[in-house]
Design an enzyme around this catalytic site. Sequence first.
Site, short mmCIF file in Angstrom:
data_model
loop_
_atom_site.label_atom_id
_atom_site.label_comp_id
_atom_site.label_asym_id
_atom_site.label_seq_id
_atom_site.Cartn_x
_atom_site.Cartn_y
_atom_site.Cartn_z
N ARG A 56 0.84 -1.22 0.00
CA ARG A 56 0.00 0.00 0.00
C ARG A 56 0.87 1.26 0.00
O ARG A 56 0.43 2.32 -0.38
CB ARG A 56 -0.99 -0.01 1.17
CG ARG A 56 -1.88 1.22 1.24
CD ARG A 56 -3.20 0.99 1.99
NE ARG A 56 -3.04 0.25 3.21
CZ ARG A 56 -2.58 0.76 4.37
NH1 ARG A 56 -2.25 2.02 4.44
NH2 ARG A 56 -2.46 -0.01 5.44
N TYR A 109 -15.62 15.25 -16.01
CA TYR A 109 -16.13 13.88 -15.96
C TYR A 109 -17.14 13.79 -14.80
O TYR A 109 -16.93 14.39 -13.74
CB TYR A 109 -14.96 12.91 -15.78
CG TYR A 109 -15.40 11.53 -15.40
CD1 TYR A 109 -16.30 10.82 -16.19
CD2 TYR A 109 -14.94 10.93 -14.23
CE1 TYR A 109 -16.72 9.55 -15.82
CE2 TYR A 109 -15.35 9.66 -13.86
CZ TYR A 109 -16.25 8.98 -14.66
OH TYR A 109 -16.67 7.74 -14.29
N ASP A 181 -6.38 17.17 -15.87
CA ASP A 181 -6.73 15.78 -16.19
C ASP A 181 -6.37 15.57 -17.67
O ASP A 181 -7.01 16.13 -18.55
CB ASP A 181 -8.23 15.56 -15.93
CG ASP A 181 -8.64 14.11 -16.14
OD1 ASP A 181 -8.01 13.42 -16.97
OD2 ASP A 181 -9.61 13.67 -15.49
N LYS A 206 -7.78 4.29 -19.43
CA LYS A 206 -8.07 4.69 -20.82
C LYS A 206 -6.84 4.47 -21.71
O LYS A 206 -6.37 3.35 -21.80
CB LYS A 206 -8.57 6.13 -20.82
CG LYS A 206 -9.66 6.42 -19.76
CD LYS A 206 -10.91 5.66 -20.04
CE LYS A 206 -12.01 5.66 -19.01
NZ LYS A 206 -11.91 6.27 -17.74
C1 3LM Z 1 -16.03 7.67 -19.15
N1 3LM Z 1 -14.37 8.18 -17.54
O1 3LM Z 1 -16.60 6.83 -19.83
P1 3LM Z 1 -11.49 5.85 -13.54
N2 3LM Z 1 -11.06 11.49 -15.72
C2 3LM Z 1 -11.67 11.40 -16.92
C3 3LM Z 1 -12.47 10.29 -17.20
O2 3LM Z 1 -13.06 10.22 -18.40
C4 3LM Z 1 -12.63 9.27 -16.22
C5 3LM Z 1 -11.98 9.42 -15.00
C6 3LM Z 1 -11.19 10.53 -14.79
C7 3LM Z 1 -15.30 7.27 -17.93
C8 3LM Z 1 -15.55 6.15 -17.20
S1 3LM Z 1 -18.17 6.15 -16.50
C9 3LM Z 1 -18.76 5.17 -15.20
C10 3LM Z 1 -16.76 5.32 -17.17
C11 3LM Z 1 -11.51 12.49 -17.91
C12 3LM Z 1 -13.49 8.08 -16.45
C13 3LM Z 1 -12.10 8.39 -13.90
O3 3LM Z 1 -11.64 6.03 -12.06
O4 3LM Z 1 -10.23 5.13 -13.92
O5 3LM Z 1 -12.71 5.28 -14.17
O6 3LM Z 1 -11.27 7.32 -14.16
O7 3LM Z 1 -16.00 8.89 -19.46
#
Ligand code: 3LM
Length: 391
Positions: A56, A109, A181, A206
């Site tokens: 961790r 997001y 971001d 992503k």
């Molecule tokens: C999506 N987005 O489909 P995780 N920052 C950005 C993002 O697009 C996302 C995150 C952070 C999507 C996920 S929606 C339930 C699915 C610009 C995520 C967050 O925690 O790794 O999912 O990232 O747009």
Amino acid sequence: MEREFDTRSIHWMEPKREVHGSLTPPLYLSSTFVFPTAEAGEARFAGLEDGMIYSRLGNPTVAVLEQAVADLEQGEAGLAFGSGMGAISAVLIAMVESGDHILCSEGLYGCTYGLLAMLKQKFKVDFSLIDMSDPAKVAAAMRPETKVVYVETPINPTLKLVDLKAVSEIAHAHGAQLVVDNTFLSPALQQPLLLGADVVVHSATKYLGGHGDLIAGVAVGRKAFLDEVRMSTLKDIGAVMAPMEAWLILRGLKTLPVRMERHCANAMKVAEYLAGHEKVTRVDYPGLADFPQKELAERQMRGPGGVISFEVATLEAGRKVLNSVRLAQLAVSLGEATTLIQHPASMTHSVVPPEVRREEMGISDGLIRISVGLEAAQDIIADLEQALAEI
Ligand code: 3LM
């Protein structure tokens, strides 16, 4: 001589190739690490000696990933998390306290918006969303208590851009930090730290991972700040990245520049096709000739990315398209080999109150987002052609 990005995305392993000369990194599936002596254990806990303690707090495979992403973003250090939201929440919570204000780009997001709404309601950290297309508006919206300017560019899902150099200068003149971001472009197409950002965050789920097989996040910035995050919000809230995830992302990084090139080339063809379609009323894509912030896109980004948003006349027509695609998959997420299509108002941004979503973020109910994958562009276009014909 500094090697090119495309080379560095593959050759991050050399100085660390310690075990059997293995070409790929060893996968350390160990929750804890044995101390050679009681004194060494004490020194590691006190931060007086390098060395692993417990996964961790750090893991050798995860450390290779942290260093590799930091190098690609041209930052001092990287810090890995169990998700993009893990990275965003740990960084923001480390930066603010009750009474502070976070100034944000007009769109975010959905879950990032949800996090900010929770921080406001439970911990009295205020936030506001503003149109950052004119830097003068950003300067006017800064308050004495603004500690962080938090930006997505391109914004999910409207693809509007924010001038990072101009906004970083305004943030710094007011004693605030700029967090960007960079999920939508990846360091292959945009490097916010070189434009003045203090911290870059990623959903590594992503493009960094690139294959739709994991959930992960990374932050890159100054070592002193990330050390503080590691030993506070990461350690004590605990959204850590698993070693297997780090290993898979490292594998993904080797093809990041090549994938991004193809994502951009495919998305350009799909956007041009959509822009010429009689049933499509609007297309947002930074690569299109009539994109309103074309000059900024060319100055700030090495390519327009793989995500496109478009509108059809009615919500019902949009549903028809989503239910008619055969090659594209009806799923949230983005930045992987498979073309994914989704409806922000009812899916990724459904947690945002409808009036904020429509009026402040500019997400209409009919907006459809497509993450263009690595398939042959003509097959993606043929799929959209048959789906749009169903309207
Ligand atoms: C999506 N987005 O489909 P995780 N920052 C950005 C993002 O697009 C996302 C995150 C952070 C999507 C996920 S929606 C339930 C699915 C610009 C995520 C967050 O925690 O790794 O999912 O990232 O747009």
